[in-house]
Design a protein around this motif. Structure first.
Motif, PDB file in Angstrom:
ATOM      1  N   ASP A   1       0.842  -1.197   0.000  1.00 60.31           N
ATOM      2  CA  ASP A   1       0.000   0.000   0.000  1.00 60.31           C
ATOM      3  C   ASP A   1       0.883   1.257   0.000  1.00 60.31           C
ATOM      4  OD1 ASP A   1       0.744   0.588   2.628  1.00 60.31           O
ATOM      5  OD2 ASP A   1      -0.936  -0.552   3.462  1.00 60.31           O
ATOM      6  N   LYS A   2       0.225   2.406  -0.190  1.00 57.17           N
ATOM      7  CA  LYS A   2       0.993   3.650  -0.383  1.00 57.17           C
ATOM      8  C   LYS A   2       1.849   4.002   0.824  1.00 57.17           C
ATOM      9  CE  LYS A   2      -1.624   5.862  -3.973  1.00 57.17           C
ATOM     10  NZ  LYS A   2      -2.417   6.984  -4.435  1.00 57.17           N
ATOM     11  N   GLU A   3       1.312   3.681   2.004  1.00 55.38           N
ATOM     12  CA  GLU A   3       2.102   4.011   3.188  1.00 55.38           C
ATOM     13  C   GLU A   3       3.402   3.217   3.256  1.00 55.38           C
ATOM     14  OE1 GLU A   3      -0.392   3.877   6.763  1.00 55.38           O
ATOM     15  OE2 GLU A   3      -1.457   5.541   5.762  1.00 55.38           O
ATOM     16  N   GLU A   4       3.306   1.948   2.896  1.00 55.18           N
ATOM     17  CA  GLU A   4       4.518   1.122   2.913  1.00 55.18           C
ATOM     18  C   GLU A   4       5.528   1.631   1.879  1.00 55.18           C
ATOM     19  OE1 GLU A   4       2.990  -3.305   4.052  1.00 55.18           O
ATOM     20  OE2 GLU A   4       2.067  -2.388   2.284  1.00 55.18           O
ATOM     21  N   ILE A   5       4.997   2.031   0.737  1.00 51.22           N
ATOM     22  CA  ILE A   5       5.881   2.556  -0.311  1.00 51.22           C
ATOM     23  C   ILE A   5       6.545   3.854   0.155  1.00 51.22           C
ATOM     24  CG2 ILE A   5       5.938   3.552  -2.637  1.00 51.22           C
ATOM     25  CD1 ILE A   5       3.729   1.528  -3.359  1.00 51.22           C
ATOM     26  N   ALA A   6       5.724   4.730   0.745  1.00 49.73           N
ATOM     27  CA  ALA A   6       6.254   6.018   1.209  1.00 49.73           C
ATOM     28  C   ALA A   6       7.358   5.813   2.233  1.00 49.73           C
ATOM     29  CB  ALA A   6       5.138   6.866   1.806  1.00 49.73           C
ATOM     30  N   ALA A   7       7.153   4.830   3.127  1.00 47.01           N
ATOM     31  CA  ALA A   7       8.136   4.597   4.183  1.00 47.01           C
ATOM     32  C   ALA A   7       9.458   4.101   3.597  1.00 47.01           C
ATOM     33  CB  ALA A   7       7.588   3.597   5.194  1.00 47.01           C
ATOM     34  N   ALA A   8       9.381   3.359   2.467  1.00 46.10           N
ATOM     35  CA  ALA A   8      10.601   2.768   1.914  1.00 46.10           C
ATOM     36  C   ALA A   8      11.343   3.722   0.971  1.00 46.10           C
ATOM     37  CB  ALA A   8      10.261   1.470   1.186  1.00 46.10           C
ATOM     38  N   LEU A   9      10.611   4.652   0.367  1.00 43.03           N
ATOM     39  CA  LEU A   9      11.218   5.535  -0.630  1.00 43.03           C
ATOM     40  C   LEU A   9      12.327   6.399  -0.011  1.00 43.03           C
ATOM     41  CD1 LEU A   9      10.802   6.201  -3.657  1.00 43.03           C
ATOM     42  CD2 LEU A   9       9.366   8.107  -2.937  1.00 43.03           C
ATOM     43  N   GLU A  10      13.474   6.394  -0.663  1.00 43.20           N
ATOM     44  CA  GLU A  10      14.627   7.103  -0.087  1.00 43.20           C
ATOM     45  C   GLU A  10      15.089   8.249  -0.971  1.00 43.20           C
ATOM     46  OE1 GLU A  10      17.758   4.244   0.230  1.00 43.20           O
ATOM     47  OE2 GLU A  10      16.660   2.991   1.661  1.00 43.20           O
ATOM     48  N   ILE A  11      15.806   9.180  -0.347  1.00 41.15           N
ATOM     49  CA  ILE A  11      16.524  10.186  -1.125  1.00 41.15           C
ATOM     50  C   ILE A  11      17.993   9.818  -1.049  1.00 41.15           C
ATOM     51  CG2 ILE A  11      17.157  12.635  -1.290  1.00 41.15           C
ATOM     52  CD1 ILE A  11      14.403  13.308  -0.220  1.00 41.15           C
ATOM     53  N   PRO A  12      18.598   9.414  -2.160  1.00 39.42           N
ATOM     54  CA  PRO A  12      19.984   8.947  -2.113  1.00 39.42           C
ATOM     55  C   PRO A  12      20.927  10.059  -1.663  1.00 39.42           C
ATOM     56  CG  PRO A  12      18.998   8.516  -4.263  1.00 39.42           C
ATOM     57  CD  PRO A  12      18.056   9.400  -3.530  1.00 39.42           C
ATOM     58  N   LYS A  13      21.993   9.647  -0.994  1.00 36.36           N
ATOM     59  CA  LYS A  13      22.975  10.622  -0.508  1.00 36.36           C
ATOM     60  C   LYS A  13      23.675  11.296  -1.687  1.00 36.36           C
ATOM     61  CE  LYS A  13      23.180  10.200   4.144  1.00 36.36           C
ATOM     62  NZ  LYS A  13      21.823   9.723   4.162  1.00 36.36           N
ATOM     63  N   LYS A  14      23.969  10.494  -2.723  1.00 34.21           N
ATOM     64  CA  LYS A  14      24.686  11.071  -3.868  1.00 34.21           C
ATOM     65  C   LYS A  14      23.721  11.288  -5.027  1.00 34.21           C
ATOM     66  CE  LYS A  14      28.970   8.606  -3.025  1.00 34.21           C
ATOM     67  NZ  LYS A  14      29.300   7.274  -3.491  1.00 34.21           N
ATOM     68  N   THR A  15      23.858  12.436  -5.691  1.00 33.97           N
ATOM     69  CA  THR A  15      22.904  12.744  -6.755  1.00 33.97           C
ATOM     70  C   THR A  15      23.086  11.845  -7.977  1.00 33.97           C
ATOM     71  OG1 THR A  15      24.388  14.557  -7.248  1.00 33.97           O
ATOM     72  CG2 THR A  15      22.263  15.138  -6.296  1.00 33.97           C
ATOM     73  N   ASP A  16      24.277  11.220  -8.137  1.00 34.86           N
ATOM     74  CA  ASP A  16      24.424  10.340  -9.309  1.00 34.86           C
ATOM     75  C   ASP A  16      23.628   9.047  -9.143  1.00 34.86           C
ATOM     76  OD1 ASP A  16      26.012   9.241  -7.409  1.00 34.86           O
ATOM     77  OD2 ASP A  16      27.847   9.157  -8.615  1.00 34.86           O
ATOM     78  N   MET A  17      23.035   8.837  -7.980  1.00 31.04           N
ATOM     79  CA  MET A  17      22.131   7.696  -7.792  1.00 31.04           C
ATOM     80  C   MET A  17      20.674   8.118  -7.973  1.00 31.04           C
ATOM     81  SD  MET A  17      24.272   5.372  -7.328  1.00 31.04           S
ATOM     82  CE  MET A  17      23.569   3.886  -6.608  1.00 31.04           C
ATOM     83  N   GLY A  18      20.457   9.277  -8.500  1.00 32.79           N
ATOM     84  CA  GLY A  18      19.089   9.719  -8.760  1.00 32.79           C
ATOM     85  C   GLY A  18      18.563  10.641  -7.690  1.00 32.79           C
ATOM     86  N   ASP A  19      17.338  11.144  -7.925  1.00 29.10           N
ATOM     87  CA  ASP A  19      16.709  12.049  -6.960  1.00 29.10           C
ATOM     88  C   ASP A  19      15.963  11.272  -5.893  1.00 29.10           C
ATOM     89  OD1 ASP A  19      17.301  14.631  -8.326  1.00 29.10           O
ATOM     90  OD2 ASP A  19      16.221  13.609  -9.940  1.00 29.10           O
ATOM     91  N   PHE A  20      15.437  10.126  -6.285  1.00 31.28           N
ATOM     92  CA  PHE A  20      14.761   9.243  -5.338  1.00 31.28           C
ATOM     93  C   PHE A  20      15.165   7.818  -5.647  1.00 31.28           C
ATOM     94  CE2 PHE A  20      12.050  12.967  -5.328  1.00 31.28           C
ATOM     95  CZ  PHE A  20      11.714  13.093  -3.988  1.00 31.28           C
ATOM     96  N   ALA A  21      15.139   6.969  -4.633  1.00 31.53           N
ATOM     97  CA  ALA A  21      15.477   5.564  -4.866  1.00 31.53           C
ATOM     98  C   ALA A  21      14.512   4.676  -4.099  1.00 31.53           C
ATOM     99  CB  ALA A  21      16.908   5.293  -4.420  1.00 31.53           C
TER     100      ALA A  21
END
Ligand code: ARG
Length: 552
Positions: free
Chosen positions: A16-36
């Motif tokens: 569900d959306k809450e589980e997804i939201a909890a797992a979504l990360e902001i990578p420390k390095k920008t070369d790994m994307g804006d979200f992971a």
């Protein structure tokens, strides 16, 4: 973030959306994307290796082709999202550029009482009271920002047997002149003397009790001396609040409830909670492993807890609060036993102690550290720095106050409130560290740009592609977190979250400012974009500083 959550939930039905939201990360390095998005947790559900899941989901998302992404890449067990930068910059700029950015509506129609500061009359305002004052004031700002109506209550310690002692001491060893001249210091002095003498002569304690009983019975002489002591103390407290730039809605201290304690006694009797013990009345709390709560003394006089309960009943009736926050470590057990369901809306917000690094801070009489002295010391030190670096600054006195107070407040609010605060002047006043002066300095830097070019009208027609380099993106991403940060700070009663956020914005701002020519930029489109961003960053910094309780 929400858009990515929507997309992920379209593609992963098992979460569900809450589980997804909890797992979504902001990578420390920008070369790994804006979200992971890590797929480890999906292994059980899909019965596959996380790497494979990530690979398949990435392919599936790419196949559908969402226009908010520049690209979506699979690395190991992660799906890395790279946002289409220009669209992202536009989205953020438009979100941040609203007059009430950060302003919440969750508090509309709701009232919060905050009980904080609350010094004890005839005693010096010490650093412990400084902490509750600073934390309470910031919580007031934060809750107001979310739309709550806030009642700022100063529950002065202005009633109790100690005033009986003071009256006896004053009559025996005090003088009008000395009290008028030295204020609280003199009251403290005769109070200490009382205790020394009472050790030798116990009858002094009896006299003190008698004077307090007289106060409770409305004796004119007793009350006029007490009122005088209170007025003298309030002059000093109000001087400190003024220095801090803070105010209260109510100075309803303990004495305000002295004629309202009978209600407490009646309610406790109704519920059969009151027990007589050696002539006094108590609420036993053995079942909760707590010492009994004394409600009424043998001579019929009330005590701190009685007045505290009376205050609570009064506040519920008068303000009908949705929440009552106590910025102290004390807990309310008895109200729960009274059977009010709203006891759940009483929040105790404790905080750590203040300690002195190297023990160097001068104290006037041994162990008490006076708040006012620390504030003045901070202001003076800033004044010296200004004299050294910018002697011609206009309005030097007021700037010293604003920066000095900012330094103290920030130091108090930069860590979780339960952590002890350590005074280290070099750290507190450092313009390059994670400090109040640093945030103010960054704001001033920003403001100086507009002093040169004039204010910028927003919304502006901007070419958002000029706002897509790394330094700019990092600043933008930070700005957009603001409403979430305010909400979390309120939910957890933790102003430090605002302080941390302010430093993060300041750091990202300074990096952007360092890497970008702004005033010297010849490309008008670029300049326009930068100035628009600067306008928003300036406003966010200003709001942060305000939420912490000092001045930009
Ligand atoms: N006067 C108390 C003290 O100095 C704090 C009062 C806190 N508020 C309350 N409602 N008990 O520790």
């Amino acid at each position: 973030k929400n858009k990515i959550i929507d997309i992920l939930s379209e593609n992963i039905e098992q979460l569900d959306k809450e589980e997804i939201a909890a797992a979504l990360e902001i990578p420390k390095k920008t070369d790994m994307g804006d979200f992971a998005f890590p797929c480890f947790k999906l292994a059980k559900v899909f019965r596959k290796a996380p790497n494979m899941i990530a690979e398949e989901l990435t392919a599936q998302i790419n196949e559908k082709g969402y226009d908010i992404f520049d690209k979506v890449v699979n690395v190991g067990a992660y799906i890395n999202f790279f946002l289409a930068k220009e669209a992202f910059a536009k989205e953020i700029m438009n979100t941040v550029d609203t007059p009430d950015f950060g302003q919440g509506t969750e508090g509309e129609g709701k009232t919060v009482c905050i009980d904080y500061s609350s010094p004890n009359v005839a005693k010096n305002f010490h650093v412990g009271h400084l902490r509750t004052t600073i934390i309470g004031n910031s919580l007031y700002k934060i809750y107001s920002k979310l739309g709550y109506h806030v009642e700022r209550i100063n529950h002065l310690g202005d009633w109790g047997t100690q005033f009986g002692k003071l009256i006896v001491a004053y009559k025996k060893w005090g003088s009008k002149e000395a009290v008028e001249e030295n204020g609280i210091d003199e009251l403290m002095k005769i109070y200490v003397k009382f205790h020394q003498e009472a050790e030798k002569d116990d009858s002094l304690n009896d006299q003190a009790r008698e004077w307090f009983v007289k106060m409770e019975q409305g004796d004119e002489e007793a009350l006029s001396i007490w009122q005088w002591f209170k007025d003298i103390s309030l002059v000093e407290y109000k001087r400190i609040y003024k220095l801090l730039g803070m105010d209260f809605d109510h100075f309803t201290g303990e004495s305000f409830y002295r004629d309202k304690t009978h209600e407490v006694v009646e309610k406790l009797q109704e519920k059969d909670l009151l027990v007589e013990s050696e002539g006094a009345h108590i609420v036993p709390l053995d079942d909760y492993d707590m010492a009994p709560c004394l409600i009424m003394k043998k001579d019929g006089s009330s005590i701190y807890a009685t007045r505290d309960l009376a205050a609570l009943l009064y506040r519920k009736r008068t303000y009908n609060f949705d929440k009552c926050i106590y910025v102290t470590g004390l807990e309310q057990k008895v109200i729960e036993l009274l059977g009010y369901d709203w006891y759940q809306n009483l929040v105790h917000v404790p905080y750590g102690l203040v300690s002195m690094e190297g023990g160097k801070l001068s104290t006037r009489n041994g162990n008490v550290i006076y708040a006012e002295q620390i504030l003045h010391e901070a202001i003076e030190k800033i004044h010296e720095i200004i004299n050294e670096k910018n002697p011609d600054l206009p309005n030097k006195e007021e700037v010293s106050r604003q920066v000095g107070i900012g330094a103290i407040l920030f130091n108090d609010l930069y860590n979780q409130r339960i952590k002890d605060v350590i005074f280290n002047w070099d750290k507190i006043l450092n313009f390059d560290g994670e400090t109040g002066p640093y945030v103010q300095y960054t704001y001033a830097r920003c403001a100086s740009v507009f002093r040169k070019v004039g204010a910028v009208e927003l919304p502006a027609e901007i070419d958002y592609s000029v706002l897509t380099d790394d330094a700019t993106m990092n600043l933008l991403k930070d700005l957009t977190r603001f409403p979430e940060v305010i909400k979390e700070a309120a939910d957890k009663y933790e102003p430090f979250m605002i302080a941390r956020f302010a430093v993060s914005v300041a750091q990202h701002f300074n990096k952007f400012y360092h890497e970008t020519k702004i005033l010297a930029e010849e490309d008008e489109e670029k300049k326009k974009g930068y100035l628009a961003l600067l306008t928003l960053a300036k406003k966010v910094l200003e709001t942060c500083i305000d939420l912490l309780g000092f001045t930009a």
